[in-house]
Design an enzyme around this catalytic site. Structure first.
Site, PDB file in Angstrom:
ATOM      1  N   GLU A  89     -45.356  76.564  19.794  1.00 61.72           N
ATOM      2  CA  GLU A  89     -45.545  76.153  18.690  1.00 61.72           C
ATOM      3  C   GLU A  89     -46.480  74.696  18.550  1.00 61.72           C
ATOM      4  OE1 GLU A  89     -41.511  78.016  17.181  1.00 61.72           O
ATOM      5  OE2 GLU A  89     -42.152  76.221  16.192  1.00 61.72           O
ATOM      6  N   CYS A 106     -37.259  74.870  27.233  1.00 61.83           N
ATOM      7  CA  CYS A 106     -36.930  73.420  27.390  1.00 61.83           C
ATOM      8  C   CYS A 106     -35.514  73.531  28.212  1.00 61.83           C
ATOM      9  CB  CYS A 106     -36.609  72.662  26.121  1.00 61.83           C
ATOM     10  SG  CYS A 106     -36.064  70.998  26.531  1.00 61.83           S
ATOM     11  N   CYS A 323     -37.569  73.104  15.595  1.00 56.26           N
ATOM     12  CA  CYS A 323     -37.904  73.311  17.152  1.00 56.26           C
ATOM     13  C   CYS A 323     -37.730  74.750  17.641  1.00 56.26           C
ATOM     14  CB  CYS A 323     -37.135  72.434  17.953  1.00 56.26           C
ATOM     15  SG  CYS A 323     -37.851  71.901  19.533  1.00 56.26           S
TER      16      CYS A 323
HETATM   17 FE1  SF4 Z   1     -35.482  70.341  24.459  1.00 51.59          FE
HETATM   18 FE2  SF4 Z   1     -34.920  71.192  21.787  1.00 51.59          FE
HETATM   19 FE3  SF4 Z   1     -33.436  69.261  22.826  1.00 51.59          FE
HETATM   20 FE4  SF4 Z   1     -36.265  68.893  22.133  1.00 51.59          FE
HETATM   21  S1  SF4 Z   1     -34.422  69.346  20.687  1.00 51.59           S
HETATM   22  S2  SF4 Z   1     -35.243  68.137  24.082  1.00 51.59           S
HETATM   23  S3  SF4 Z   1     -36.990  70.882  22.739  1.00 51.59           S
HETATM   24  S4  SF4 Z   1     -33.550  71.368  23.675  1.00 51.59           S
END
Ligand code: SF4
Length: 336
Positions: A89, A106, A323
């Protein structure tokens, strides 16, 4: 693909450093294909001029718009397909900003984040990061790039630093308008001061309690809130830009009086801005968004105690913002 791969291709076609700059500028700024075409034909070596259409098509294929979801707040979420079909995204933000993704998935596993649920799929190459900017620039003016989309930039440091270097030079983005966002990693504090382009820094704090932070961000590097703020302060003083501390406000978790006291203790007198972003509730996760008035009251109380606090909406809430939510919904049927 990395930017260094593109540079090597250009050199193999006879480009010198100035030729490389010219081509990378055209691409990263998404200048119209005919911009300075006659000049390019005279300036660049003939094999490179001949190869430009093919190279241009390859670069355009690094990030292709799959869908666009426009929000009422002026933001727009872009679902972007990478060359191998993976999707990330990007978010066009109000006031000429763009949020880009640095990883597919992630590994940090923040318990309130949809991206964290699926783990890491793969790194996003430096050229794919810049390609997100070039794609966005075909739709809107982009003067600011924040690395706050899917992924933890510190876990893909070489690619992110390479992209920052290009965007801060040929990409025509002011250095303090490049915002590196991280949960905090000692490697970041070593690497960023060494670069010729020094971005601004956003640190995801979320709580002042070390044990709660370990539960909320289970695979973040073990830096206590105090260590994070100390390291951030050194970078802020070295660059002259304040640190942006990010705080996702979760009802009943990190919105109590103890946290207000903790924030004052940690951030008072620091060169810092605290961005409070009420959580964007999703069906799949057990966290709730506090009422706006409650969030506003916390921000007011912090202000009175001398903490520069900004209460922000997460962009594009009305379009499945947050996110990784758009990608997650694209990957499975929408439940309404
Ligand atoms: Fe990873 Fe989501 Fe944490 Fe950002 S908020 S570091 S994308 S797990």
């Amino acid at each position: 693909m990395r930017i260094e791969d593109i540079r090597q291709r250009l050199r193999a076609l006879g480009a010198n450093p100035r030729h490389e700059q010219r081509v990378l500028r055209l691409w990263s700024q998404a200048l119209p294909q005919d911009a300075g075409r006659r000049e390019i034909a005279h300036f660049l070596p003939a094999p490179l001029v001949a190869a430009l259409p093919v190279l241009g098509a390859e670069l355009a294929a690094l990030a292709v718009l799959r869908s666009e979801h426009v929000g009422e707040d002026g933001s727009a979420r872009l679902l972007v397909a990478l060359g191998d079909g993976q999707t990330v995204e990007s978010v066009l933000l109000p006031r000429d900003g763009l949020c880009v993704s640095t990883q597919v998935g992630c590994a940090v596993g923040c318990v309130f984040c949809m991206t964290g649920l699926g783990g890491l799929v793969r790194q996003v190459g430096s050229a794919e990061i810049v390609a997100q900017v070039a794609l966005a620039r075909t739709r809107r003016v982009v003067k600011k790039v924040v690395f706050m989309g899917m992924g933890e930039p510190a876990h893909n440091l070489d690619n992110v630093l390479e992209a920052i270097d290009l965007l801060g030079t040929e990409g025509n983005i002011g250095h303090k308008n490049l915002v590196f966002s991280t949960v905090g990693d000692p490697r970041v504090f070593d690497a960023l001061p060494q670069g010729r382009v020094k971005p601004a820094l956003a640190l995801s704090l979320h709580t002042t309690r070390a044990e709660l932070r370990e539960r909320l961000l289970p695979r973040a590097p073990r830096m206590s809130p105090e260590e994070l703020v100390e390291a951030g302060e050194r970078y802020a003083r070295a660059t002259g830009y304040p640190i942006q501390y990010q705080w996702t406000l979760l009802e009943g978790i990190n919105d109590g009086d103890d946290e207000i006291e903790g924030i004052v203790r940690l951030l008072h007198g620091r060169y810092a801005i605290l961005n409070m972003i009420p959580y964007n509730t999703v069906d799949e996760l057990p966290f709730r968004r506090p009422a706006w008035e409650q969030a506003a009251d916390i921000a007011r109380r912090l202000h009175r105690r001398g903490i520069l606090t900004k209460l922000r909406q997460s962009a594009g809430q009305d379009v499945d913002g947050g996110c990784g939510q758009l990608r997650a919904r694209a990957a499975k049927p929408v439940r309404r």
